[in-house]
Scaffold this motif. Structure first.
Motif, PDB file in Angstrom:
ATOM      1  N   PRO A  85       6.080  20.647  -4.115  1.00 33.56           N
ATOM      2  CA  PRO A  85       6.254  22.002  -4.661  1.00 33.56           C
ATOM      3  C   PRO A  85       5.979  23.089  -3.625  1.00 33.56           C
ATOM      4  O   PRO A  85       4.980  23.031  -2.916  1.00 33.56           O
ATOM      5  N   ASP A  86       6.883  24.034  -3.547  1.00 32.06           N
ATOM      6  CA  ASP A  86       6.748  25.156  -2.633  1.00 32.06           C
ATOM      7  C   ASP A  86       6.467  26.385  -3.492  1.00 32.06           C
ATOM      8  O   ASP A  86       7.377  27.053  -3.960  1.00 32.06           O
ATOM      9  N   LEU A  87       5.170  26.644  -3.717  1.00 31.36           N
ATOM     10  CA  LEU A  87       4.814  27.717  -4.648  1.00 31.36           C
ATOM     11  C   LEU A  87       5.062  29.099  -4.058  1.00 31.36           C
ATOM     12  O   LEU A  87       5.260  30.062  -4.795  1.00 31.36           O
ATOM     13  N   GLU A  88       5.092  29.181  -2.736  1.00 30.35           N
ATOM     14  CA  GLU A  88       5.445  30.466  -2.122  1.00 30.35           C
ATOM     15  C   GLU A  88       6.883  30.811  -2.455  1.00 30.35           C
ATOM     16  O   GLU A  88       7.191  31.939  -2.834  1.00 30.35           O
ATOM     17  N   ILE A 248      -6.761  44.213  -1.638  1.00 28.64           N
ATOM     18  CA  ILE A 248      -7.019  43.310  -0.517  1.00 28.64           C
ATOM     19  C   ILE A 248      -8.389  43.589   0.088  1.00 28.64           C
ATOM     20  O   ILE A 248      -9.294  42.778  -0.032  1.00 28.64           O
ATOM     21  N   LYS A 249      -8.548  44.773   0.687  1.00 30.75           N
ATOM     22  CA  LYS A 249      -9.814  45.061   1.359  1.00 30.75           C
ATOM     23  C   LYS A 249     -10.761  45.916   0.516  1.00 30.75           C
ATOM     24  O   LYS A 249     -11.949  45.995   0.783  1.00 30.75           O
ATOM     25  N   GLU A 250     -10.223  46.570  -0.489  1.00 31.42           N
ATOM     26  CA  GLU A 250     -11.035  47.450  -1.321  1.00 31.42           C
ATOM     27  C   GLU A 250     -12.166  46.657  -1.999  1.00 31.42           C
ATOM     28  O   GLU A 250     -11.976  45.515  -2.381  1.00 31.42           O
ATOM     29  N   THR A 251     -13.331  47.301  -2.134  1.00 35.12           N
ATOM     30  CA  THR A 251     -14.456  46.565  -2.733  1.00 35.12           C
ATOM     31  C   THR A 251     -14.448  46.630  -4.263  1.00 35.12           C
ATOM     32  O   THR A 251     -14.567  45.614  -4.918  1.00 35.12           O
ATOM     33  N   TYR A 269      -3.190  34.749  -6.213  1.00 35.81           N
ATOM     34  CA  TYR A 269      -3.749  35.902  -5.507  1.00 35.81           C
ATOM     35  C   TYR A 269      -3.584  35.742  -3.988  1.00 35.81           C
ATOM     36  O   TYR A 269      -3.208  36.689  -3.297  1.00 35.81           O
ATOM     37  N   GLU A 270      -3.841  34.535  -3.491  1.00 33.46           N
ATOM     38  CA  GLU A 270      -3.697  34.305  -2.038  1.00 33.46           C
ATOM     39  C   GLU A 270      -2.257  34.519  -1.586  1.00 33.46           C
ATOM     40  O   GLU A 270      -2.008  35.075  -0.514  1.00 33.46           O
ATOM     41  N   ARG A 271      -1.334  34.065  -2.413  1.00 32.23           N
ATOM     42  CA  ARG A 271       0.074  34.270  -2.037  1.00 32.23           C
ATOM     43  C   ARG A 271       0.433  35.761  -2.095  1.00 32.23           C
ATOM     44  O   ARG A 271       1.173  36.256  -1.248  1.00 32.23           O
ATOM     45  N   TYR A 272      -0.149  36.461  -3.060  1.00 32.88           N
ATOM     46  CA  TYR A 272       0.047  37.911  -3.114  1.00 32.88           C
ATOM     47  C   TYR A 272      -0.403  38.549  -1.786  1.00 32.88           C
ATOM     48  O   TYR A 272       0.309  39.358  -1.194  1.00 32.88           O
ATOM     49  N   CYS A 273      -1.605  38.168  -1.327  1.00 33.23           N
ATOM     50  CA  CYS A 273      -2.141  38.736  -0.079  1.00 33.23           C
ATOM     51  C   CYS A 273      -1.202  38.432   1.097  1.00 33.23           C
ATOM     52  O   CYS A 273      -0.934  39.295   1.925  1.00 33.23           O
ATOM     53  N   LYS A 274      -0.728  37.215   1.131  1.00 29.83           N
ATOM     54  CA  LYS A 274       0.155  36.813   2.221  1.00 29.83           C
ATOM     55  C   LYS A 274       1.460  37.618   2.206  1.00 29.83           C
ATOM     56  O   LYS A 274       1.891  38.147   3.232  1.00 29.83           O
ATOM     57  N   PHE A 275       2.052  37.745   1.005  1.00 29.42           N
ATOM     58  CA  PHE A 275       3.304  38.503   0.890  1.00 29.42           C
ATOM     59  C   PHE A 275       3.059  39.972   1.244  1.00 29.42           C
ATOM     60  O   PHE A 275       3.885  40.603   1.891  1.00 29.42           O
TER      61      PHE A 275
END
Ligand code: GTP
Ligand code: MG
Ligand code: ZN
Length: 285
Positions: A85-88, A248-251, A269-275
């Motif tokens: 599976p390629d979830l990206e 992403i960086k906001e606290t 969420y990780e894929r969101y950050c990457k995109f």
């Protein structure tokens, strides 16, 4: 001559095969289109008169790769394994579907080869996407898939080898088409599908067996709008401290908090950050 409405199901150089509901035959394009450079696409709703296409109706959507218009539903196929599976790609296709007003359905195929797909079902069903499971080799899950295809123009997409053609062939075995079409029409040997054609599977129901939809052409996705294409983020965005929070960086970020509390899937969420980073850097998908 009377004008009849139809849909372009195949293009062969300058001949356009149009299904009018009465019959399916080749038409030429009116000279006008050549001057105006109106390219006619498979999926176009048209008016024919005699032997020519006289009018092309405005499109709901159009794609470049593959060249096709008016897709209403996209079956995004993921194999349990082989290829893995390629979830990206899945997430990018979901974004692309949303941007083009196409209803996405996730189809997990090759369930005969692996049992490890429950997580994918859980993750995406929780967000609200419809997920179905199939085994195209043994024709499992095909009836359910066939029901979803009624009265719509549907395309399949997904990585090479996931089983798009195998699923399409199965649908043809399930469906007794009016014109007595058989699955032979779709037998293209073991070659990768290269051409775009709409296959009629019932009244007002067509499937496009395509090489898959490219996500390279998402022109309209801006990094700052990406969160809107992640439906499960939306309820938490109002809890972010800053308007326009990138999550992403906001606290003080509602989305990040929801990830910590397991209300949003970590992988998504990780894929969101990457995109997000890719879009910020102006990288193409
Ligand atoms: N075991 C098993 N094999 C499958 C299944 N679905 C497809 N296959 C096999 O997987 C291979 C690839 O299937 P295709 O249908 O050609 O894949 P595709 O998505 O159309 O690939 P492209 O046309 O290259 O994009 C073929 O050998 C199929 O027979 C399945 O559910 N189970
Ligand atoms: Mg194929
Ligand atoms: Zn935030």
């Amino acid at each position: 001559m009377i004008t009849i409405k139809g849909i372009v199901v195949k293009i062969n150089s300058n001949l356009y095969k149009v299904d009018t509901g009465l019959d399916t035959k080749d038409y030429k394009a009116k000279g006008l289109f050549k001057f105006k450079k109106t390219n006619i696409l498979v999926g176009d709703k048209v008016e024919v008169n005699g032997e020519v296409i006289e009018k092309v109706y405005p499109r709901v959507n159009e794609f470049i790769r593959p060249p096709i218009a008016n897709i209403e539903q996209l079956i995004i196929v993921v194999a349990t394994t082989n290829p893995k599976p390629d979830l990206e790609l899945l997430d990018k296709q979901l974004i692309m579907a949303e941007k083009n007003n196409v209803m996405p359905i996730i189809c997990i195929n090759k369930i005969d080869l692996s049992d490890y797909y429950e997580d994918i079902i859980k993750t995406y069903e929780k967000i609200g996407y419809q997920v179905i499971t199939t085994d195209a080799k043994n024709a499992v899950g095909i009836e359910k898939l066939a029901v979803l295809l009624q009265n719509k123009i549907t395309a399949f997409t997904g990585n090479s080898g996931v089983g798009k053609s195998a699923l399409t062939n199965n649908i043809f075995k399930e469906t007794i088409s009016e014109e007595g079409e058989t699955s032979e029409k779709l037998e293209k040997g073991k070659h990768t599908t290269k051409f775009v054609e709409l296959y009629k599977i019932g009244n007002n129901a067509y499937i496009a067996d395509t090489p898959g939809f490219s996500t390279f052409e998402i022109k309209d996705v801006l990094a700052n709008d990406l969160d809107k294409s992640f439906p499960e983020f939306i309820p938490f965005i109002s809890e972010c401290e800053f308007r326009g929070c990138s999550h992403i960086k906001e606290t003080k970020c509602g989305v990040k908090k929801a990830v910590e509390n397991k209300k949003i899937d970590q992988g998504r969420y990780e894929r969101y950050c990457k995109f997000y980073e890719q879009l910020k850097e102006g990288k193409k998908w």
